[in-house]
Design an enzyme around this catalytic site. Structure first.
Site, PDB file in Angstrom:
ATOM      1  N   HIS A  42      43.609  33.995  41.568  1.00 25.80           N
ATOM      2  CA  HIS A  42      43.473  32.539  41.692  1.00 25.80           C
ATOM      3  C   HIS A  42      43.304  32.134  43.156  1.00 25.80           C
ATOM      4  CE1 HIS A  42      45.978  32.789  37.879  1.00 25.80           C
ATOM      5  NE2 HIS A  42      44.939  32.098  37.485  1.00 25.80           N
ATOM      6  N   GLN A 154      35.088  36.028  37.644  1.00 29.51           N
ATOM      7  CA  GLN A 154      34.204  36.862  36.823  1.00 29.51           C
ATOM      8  C   GLN A 154      34.982  37.812  35.905  1.00 29.51           C
ATOM      9  OE1 GLN A 154      31.405  38.857  39.383  1.00 29.51           O
ATOM     10  NE2 GLN A 154      30.318  36.966  39.909  1.00 29.51           N
ATOM     11  N   LYS A 155      36.295  37.924  36.096  1.00 25.13           N
ATOM     12  CA  LYS A 155      37.061  38.786  35.185  1.00 25.13           C
ATOM     13  C   LYS A 155      36.869  38.318  33.745  1.00 25.13           C
ATOM     14  CE  LYS A 155      41.486  38.408  34.369  1.00 25.13           C
ATOM     15  NZ  LYS A 155      41.560  38.436  32.867  1.00 25.13           N
ATOM     16  N   ARG A 193      48.697  38.075  32.770  1.00 21.44           N
ATOM     17  CA  ARG A 193      49.314  38.863  31.696  1.00 21.44           C
ATOM     18  C   ARG A 193      49.746  40.264  32.150  1.00 21.44           C
ATOM     19  NH1 ARG A 193      45.590  35.689  28.524  1.00 21.44           N
ATOM     20  NH2 ARG A 193      46.712  34.595  26.848  1.00 21.44           N
TER      21      ARG A 193
END
Length: 284
Positions: A42, A154-155, A193
């Site tokens: 982020h 882009q992940k 996560r």
């Protein structure tokens, strides 16, 4: 000299007033949509936003519309105070942190139903609810903040393509910017996560990126794509994952691709390790 804290707003009218004040005349506004639990991935988006715009707005909203009943909405990591401290250090101008009631008030009954890259047979096969929830909330964020640009990692490659298509189809005047995936030193793509992974699982998780790199190298060397994908799936499964997909797709349309000459290729993978579902992708 004290660090200036960002403006924090939680309802629509103060948001629009604050954005208008920050925008002034001819100042470019960038939006970084997030669900909080902020990490270096982020932060890379925010730093890119600061380079590209005069005003940086970060939204923090854990969107219930993109979680299925069986998914981790209740346990999704949340730490708003830690997030605000990090955003202060990064010089963010405004944080948009609405409640669920503000985003989806009583009587809310409208949703976006995306097609095109949202129906590519990737994430949409395993999470059929997901992109409807994403496009509904992102379209609302775009209308609420009215940014000139919005930055996405882009992940979540299919999501990036879906949001880009939605903005174009709905004539929303925002430029979508995709920012390269941030990774730990061992190649694991950064994700909120990742905190769910056990110590043992964390050592196994980088297998996904290693398989993507190895598969991309084989395809560039002329190996048949179908064979490369089959080998990659076997490698991932032997490492202990349950594979949802490992696919070679056209990098723009996400359509299935066979000969490498058919266009730019993106490799996309999703697999579950223990209770944690991980996704990643890589260009060939």
């Amino acid at each position: 000299m004290a660090i200036k804290k960002p403006i924090v707003v939680r309802s629509i009218a103060p948001l629009r007033k604050a954005v208008a004040g920050l925008r002034g005349k001819h100042r470019k506004v960038a939006l970084v949509p997030t669900m909080g639990a902020l990490h270096d991935g982020h932060f890379a988006l925010i730093k890119q936003a600061r380079r590209r715009a005069d005003v940086v707005v970060v939204s923090i909203f854990v969107n219930p519309a993109q979680f299925a009943p069986t998914e981790d909405l209740a346990s999704y990591p949340r730490d708003i105070q830690r997030d605000l401290a990090a955003l202060t250090d990064l010089g963010v101008d405004l944080v948009w942190a609405p409640t669920e009631k503000v985003m989806y008030p009583d009587g809310f009954s409208t949703a976006v139903t995306p097609g095109g890259p949202a129906k590519a047979g990737l994430e949409d096969t395993f999470r059929p609810h997901f992109f409807g929830g994403v496009t509904t909330v992102v379209s609302k964020l775009f209308l609420q903040v009215a940014p000139n640009i919005a930055l996405f990692g882009q992940k979540d490659y299919q999501q990036l393509k879906v949001v880009t298509r939605m903005a174009k189809d709905l004539d929303i005047p925002v430029t979508i910017v995709g920012v390269p995936t941030m990774r730990d030193k061992d190649g694991l793509a950064m994700s909120s996560r990742n905190v769910y992974l056990s110590v043992e699982e964390r050592t196994v998780a980088p297998t996904l990126h290693r398989v993507l790199k190895d598969s991309a190298a084989k395809i560039r060397a002329g190996k048949p794509i179908a064979d490369v994908m089959a080998t990659g799936r076997t490698t991932i499964e032997r490492a202990g994952f349950k594979v949802d997909y490992l696919e070679a797709r056209h990098a723009d349309s996400l359509a299935p691709i066979a000969p490498a000459a058919d266009g730019p290729i993106r490799l996309l993978v999703a697999a579950k390790l223990g209770k944690t579902r991980l996704i990643d992708n890589l260009g060939v």
